[in-house]
Design a protein around this motif. Sequence first.
Motif, short mmCIF file in Angstrom:
data_model
loop_
_atom_site.label_atom_id
_atom_site.label_comp_id
_atom_site.label_asym_id
_atom_site.label_seq_id
_atom_site.Cartn_x
_atom_site.Cartn_y
_atom_site.Cartn_z
N ARG A 1 13.27 50.23 -15.70
CA ARG A 1 13.88 50.03 -17.02
C ARG A 1 15.25 50.70 -17.10
NH1 ARG A 1 13.65 46.47 -20.86
NH2 ARG A 1 15.70 46.37 -19.88
N GLU A 2 15.37 51.91 -16.60
CA GLU A 2 16.64 52.63 -16.70
C GLU A 2 17.68 52.04 -15.76
OE1 GLU A 2 16.16 56.86 -16.61
OE2 GLU A 2 14.73 56.85 -18.29
N HIS A 3 17.24 51.54 -14.60
CA HIS A 3 18.19 50.92 -13.67
C HIS A 3 18.70 49.59 -14.20
CE1 HIS A 3 19.99 50.26 -9.71
NE2 HIS A 3 19.51 49.02 -9.73
N HIS A 4 17.83 48.84 -14.87
CA HIS A 4 18.18 47.53 -15.42
C HIS A 4 18.22 47.63 -16.95
CE1 HIS A 4 17.62 45.50 -11.53
NE2 HIS A 4 16.52 46.19 -11.39
N ALA A 5 19.07 48.51 -17.45
CA ALA A 5 19.06 48.84 -18.88
C ALA A 5 19.32 47.64 -19.78
CB ALA A 5 20.08 49.94 -19.16
N LEU B 1 11.05 50.86 -4.24
CA LEU B 1 12.16 50.64 -5.15
C LEU B 1 13.49 51.10 -4.56
CD1 LEU B 1 10.56 51.57 -8.60
CD2 LEU B 1 10.77 49.32 -7.52
N ARG B 2 13.46 52.16 -3.77
CA ARG B 2 14.69 52.60 -3.10
C ARG B 2 15.23 51.48 -2.21
NH1 ARG B 2 16.24 57.78 -3.49
NH2 ARG B 2 14.69 59.32 -4.19
N ALA C 1 17.45 56.33 -8.75
CA ALA C 1 17.15 57.41 -9.70
C ALA C 1 15.70 57.28 -10.15
CB ALA C 1 18.08 57.35 -10.90
N PHE C 2 14.97 58.39 -10.06
CA PHE C 2 13.54 58.36 -10.37
C PHE C 2 13.17 59.50 -11.31
CE2 PHE C 2 14.10 56.19 -6.36
CZ PHE C 2 13.38 55.03 -6.57
N PRO C 3 13.35 59.28 -12.60
CA PRO C 3 12.92 60.30 -13.58
C PRO C 3 11.40 60.40 -13.56
CG PRO C 3 13.50 58.26 -14.69
CD PRO C 3 13.87 58.08 -13.25
N PRO C 4 10.86 61.54 -13.99
CA PRO C 4 9.41 61.69 -14.00
C PRO C 4 8.77 60.78 -15.04
CG PRO C 4 10.45 63.52 -15.14
CD PRO C 4 11.56 62.73 -14.51
N PRO C 5 7.47 60.52 -14.89
CA PRO C 5 6.79 59.71 -15.91
C PRO C 5 6.84 60.41 -17.26
CG PRO C 5 5.21 60.73 -14.42
CD PRO C 5 6.56 60.95 -13.82
#
Length: 311
Positions: free
Chosen positions: A32-36, A143-144, A150-154
């Motif tokens: 979601r954050e990568h494809h805002a 995903l990488r 970028a991988f924020p925590p859940p």
Amino acid sequence: MTQGAAARNILIVKLGAFGNIVLSMAAFRAIREHHAEARISVLTAAAYADWLRTFPYFDEVLIDPHPALWDFAAARRLGRMLADGGFDRVYDLQTSKRSSWYFALFPARHRPAWSGIAFGCSLPDRDPRRNVLHDAIRQQGQLRQAGITAFPPPDLSWMRGDIARFGLPRDFALLVPGSSPDRLAKRWPAARYRALADRLAAGGIAPVVLGARAEAGLAAEIPGTVDLIGQTGFGDVAELARAARFAVGNDTGPMHLIATAGCPSVTLFSKDSDPSHCAPVGPRTLVLQRPDLADLAVETVLENLPEPVGA
């Protein structure tokens, strides 16, 4: 902007099950954050559709009709549904034989960029260790390779419920004694939960039992507890996890949600599942494993609780 970030209409495939969906929370957030700016849909089993509609990561939830491999008419209908979605990228987080088959249901000339393990997909997960990695780590690696870095925590701060209606005492602990009905080897014996509940109560901590409605009989085997089996939704479980002192339970879906919500947790594993692949993820989690959970002593669990409990 990367080519991946430029995708405008994205499908995530996550068919189930409960615990596996929780282990994908970080991946959902990363996508979601990568494809805002993209429209993101998720394909899932009917049992999880209403829950996933509450997630902040998806614009639409599609229900997997789960056609039999031999049911060509049903497969064609699913293929039309997928093709009509106009997806330009798919993240297959299920990476099963079934979800990989869904790649082949797209018309060959209009297949989207596909991240997964389907034969011929454009964004394959090539990690030779993928089958021995923990689910969360494997998905991050997948995903990488598809361009997400970028991988924020859940984050479950958005998942809310109403637990005031239960009238619980201030100090309580969660017990999760169930499991899938076809995998009873994953259950610590109810008699051990009863002994643990007695020790918690003696130490001033109210034992609260959680589970699915089909597990209602378990509460009767653990008397002297607060019985919430069959009474909690997903948001309620998250709220209970935030309020509880700690949780003890088998390798089953609610323990994943409890741990990810931040509750200090002890999860019990038998030889029936491998914690190196699917242990709950959270800030304070511990796994205890025995080939046969009947061999796991109550004292061992007590010694490994996040905090001491009076005798």
